[in-house]
Design a protein around this motif. Structure first.
Motif, short mmCIF file in Angstrom:
data_model
loop_
_atom_site.label_atom_id
_atom_site.label_comp_id
_atom_site.label_asym_id
_atom_site.label_seq_id
_atom_site.Cartn_x
_atom_site.Cartn_y
_atom_site.Cartn_z
N LEU A 213 0.86 -1.18 0.00
CA LEU A 213 0.00 0.00 0.00
C LEU A 213 0.90 1.24 0.00
CD1 LEU A 213 -2.95 1.03 0.17
CD2 LEU A 213 -2.66 1.14 2.66
N SER A 214 1.03 1.85 -1.17
CA SER A 214 1.96 2.98 -1.30
C SER A 214 1.27 4.34 -1.22
CB SER A 214 2.74 2.88 -2.61
OG SER A 214 1.84 2.95 -3.71
N ALA A 215 -0.06 4.36 -1.25
CA ALA A 215 -0.78 5.64 -1.21
C ALA A 215 -2.14 5.45 -0.58
CB ALA A 215 -0.93 6.22 -2.61
N ILE A 216 -2.68 6.55 -0.04
CA ILE A 216 -4.00 6.52 0.58
C ILE A 216 -4.68 7.88 0.36
CG2 ILE A 216 -3.11 7.31 2.83
CD1 ILE A 216 -5.26 5.61 4.17
N GLN A 217 -5.99 7.86 0.18
CA GLN A 217 -6.76 9.10 0.05
C GLN A 217 -7.55 9.30 1.34
OE1 GLN A 217 -9.17 9.00 -3.50
NE2 GLN A 217 -7.41 8.76 -4.86
N VAL A 218 -7.39 10.48 1.94
CA VAL A 218 -8.03 10.76 3.22
C VAL A 218 -8.70 12.12 3.20
CG1 VAL A 218 -6.45 9.31 4.55
CG2 VAL A 218 -5.92 11.73 4.19
N ARG A 219 -9.66 12.27 4.08
CA ARG A 219 -10.34 13.56 4.23
C ARG A 219 -9.70 14.36 5.35
NH1 ARG A 219 -16.58 14.37 6.10
NH2 ARG A 219 -16.41 16.59 6.56
N ILE A 220 -9.45 15.61 5.10
CA ILE A 220 -8.84 16.48 6.09
C ILE A 220 -9.91 16.95 7.07
CG2 ILE A 220 -7.51 18.61 6.46
CD1 ILE A 220 -6.53 18.34 3.58
N LEU A 221 -9.53 17.11 8.33
CA LEU A 221 -10.44 17.60 9.35
C LEU A 221 -10.99 18.96 8.95
CD1 LEU A 221 -11.50 16.74 12.16
CD2 LEU A 221 -9.66 18.10 13.16
N GLY A 222 -12.30 19.13 9.01
CA GLY A 222 -12.93 20.40 8.63
C GLY A 222 -14.43 20.27 8.63
N SER A 223 -15.12 21.27 8.16
CA SER A 223 -16.59 21.29 8.18
C SER A 223 -17.16 20.39 7.10
CB SER A 223 -17.10 22.72 7.99
OG SER A 223 -16.82 23.17 6.68
N GLU A 224 -18.41 19.96 7.30
CA GLU A 224 -19.10 19.13 6.31
C GLU A 224 -19.34 19.92 5.02
OE1 GLU A 224 -19.99 15.92 6.33
OE2 GLU A 224 -19.03 15.63 8.28
N GLU A 225 -19.56 21.22 5.16
CA GLU A 225 -19.86 22.07 4.00
C GLU A 225 -18.62 22.32 3.15
OE1 GLU A 225 -20.53 22.94 7.17
OE2 GLU A 225 -22.64 22.35 7.19
N ASN A 226 -17.44 22.25 3.74
CA ASN A 226 -16.21 22.55 3.02
C ASN A 226 -15.23 21.39 3.14
OD1 ASN A 226 -14.32 24.07 1.57
ND2 ASN A 226 -13.48 25.00 3.42
N GLN A 227 -15.62 20.26 2.58
CA GLN A 227 -14.79 19.06 2.68
C GLN A 227 -13.52 19.21 1.84
OE1 GLN A 227 -16.82 15.39 1.92
NE2 GLN A 227 -18.58 15.92 3.20
N ARG A 228 -12.41 18.76 2.42
CA ARG A 228 -11.14 18.80 1.70
C ARG A 228 -10.49 17.42 1.78
NH1 ARG A 228 -7.23 23.17 3.47
NH2 ARG A 228 -6.36 22.70 1.43
N TRP A 229 -9.84 17.06 0.68
CA TRP A 229 -9.26 15.73 0.55
C TRP A 229 -7.79 15.83 0.14
CZ3 TRP A 229 -12.19 11.25 1.35
CH2 TRP A 229 -13.57 11.46 1.49
#
Length: 283
Positions: free
Chosen positions: A79-95
């Protein structure tokens, strides 16, 4: 020369558009370039030093991130990579995508971090377009099937009763032929809007094709069918009058239900509701 090369490489890493960080065996940030700090919303990379990578992650991604870091620090290439969501609001999701760069170091690991927010947003928009009817904004056939099958399985597990309604617009061809296709489109939109206001937001509503619509009413007893259909038909009558239409929007409805005693698949429910609808139409 060696010192100059080290300085040049450091400056290069510091100014890369992608984030770069170096983490310890415990997953703590020991180095971060400016892009990594900017991606996480920090003005300076210094404030990141000594913090766990999990600090910046949405709680839903703590376990996957821990597993990823464990594999990376064990030099596991599966497993060389992973996609994750950054901590933040539901309205302004960042990945972001975190990728391991296998550079020989005594301990810890180098990670390259890329902002995926625009890609994820585009991906969600494309998925929405693929599952949504462009004219009415309801689920299209594919979207309805996907959502309804998922909810039907959930209802079966909970032993909840569900009702499926097959709805066909009466005299739709005559409206199209007499007043034109733009007026026909108007009728489809009005029916769709009335469906959304007549049923609960948790119910699955879709345009099955042409002038046929389907509704999967969740946790609805079969005895409530008459009430559900009467309320919807009355709403169509009212909107026809309010809009001053030169015709009355009317529909024919067939129903089918699934409960503990008669567990039916989505395909079976649609076939049964369609059959009931056509029977009612020719009465």
């Amino acid at each position: 020369m060696h010192h100059a090369l080290d300085s040049t490489c450091k400056a290069l890493v510091e100014n890369l558009p992608d984030g770069v960080c170096y983490v310890s065996m415990e997953g703590m940030v020991l180095y971060a370039n400016r892009s990594f700090a900017n991606l996480l919303g920090f003005a300076s990379q210094q404030v990141l030093l000594g913090l766990s990578m999990l600090t910046f992650m949405h709680p839903d991604y703590h376990v996957p991130m821990e597993d990823f870091l464990y594999r990376v620090l064990q030099k596991d290439h599966s497993l060389s990579a992973i996609q994750v969501r950054i901590l933040g609001s539901e309205e302004n999701q960042r990945w972001m995508e975190i990728r391991w760069i296998d550079i020989p170091v005594e301990e810890g690991a180098f990670l390259v971090v890329r902002d995926l927010t625009s890609y994820k947003t585009l991906q969600e928009e494309l998925l929405l377009q693929a599952l949504t009817d462009e004219l009415t904004g309801l689920y299209n056939r594919r979207g309805f099937k996907m959502m309804a099958e998922q909810e039907l399985k959930h209802c079966h597990r909970l032993k909840n009763e569900v009702v499926l309604l097959s709805i066909d617009i009466d005299t739709f061809k005559q409206i199209n032929d007499t007043y034109g296709h733009d007026e026909g489109d108007r009728v489809l939109k009005l029916v769709a809007k009335t469906l959304e206001t007549s049923f609960r937001s948790s119910d699955i509503i879709g345009r099955w094709g042409g002038d046929e619509f389907l509704v999967l009413a969740l946790d609805a007893p079969s005895g409530a069918v008459d009430l559900l259909t009467a309320r919807f038909k009355q709403a169509l009558f009212d909107i026809s009058q309010r809009q001053g239409l030169p015709y009355m929007i009317a529909v024919t409805i067939g129903s089918a239900f699934s409960n503990v005693k008669t567990v039916s698949s989505l395909e079976q429910l649609i076939q049964q509701a369609d059959k009931a609808m056509y029977t009612n139409k020719h009465r």
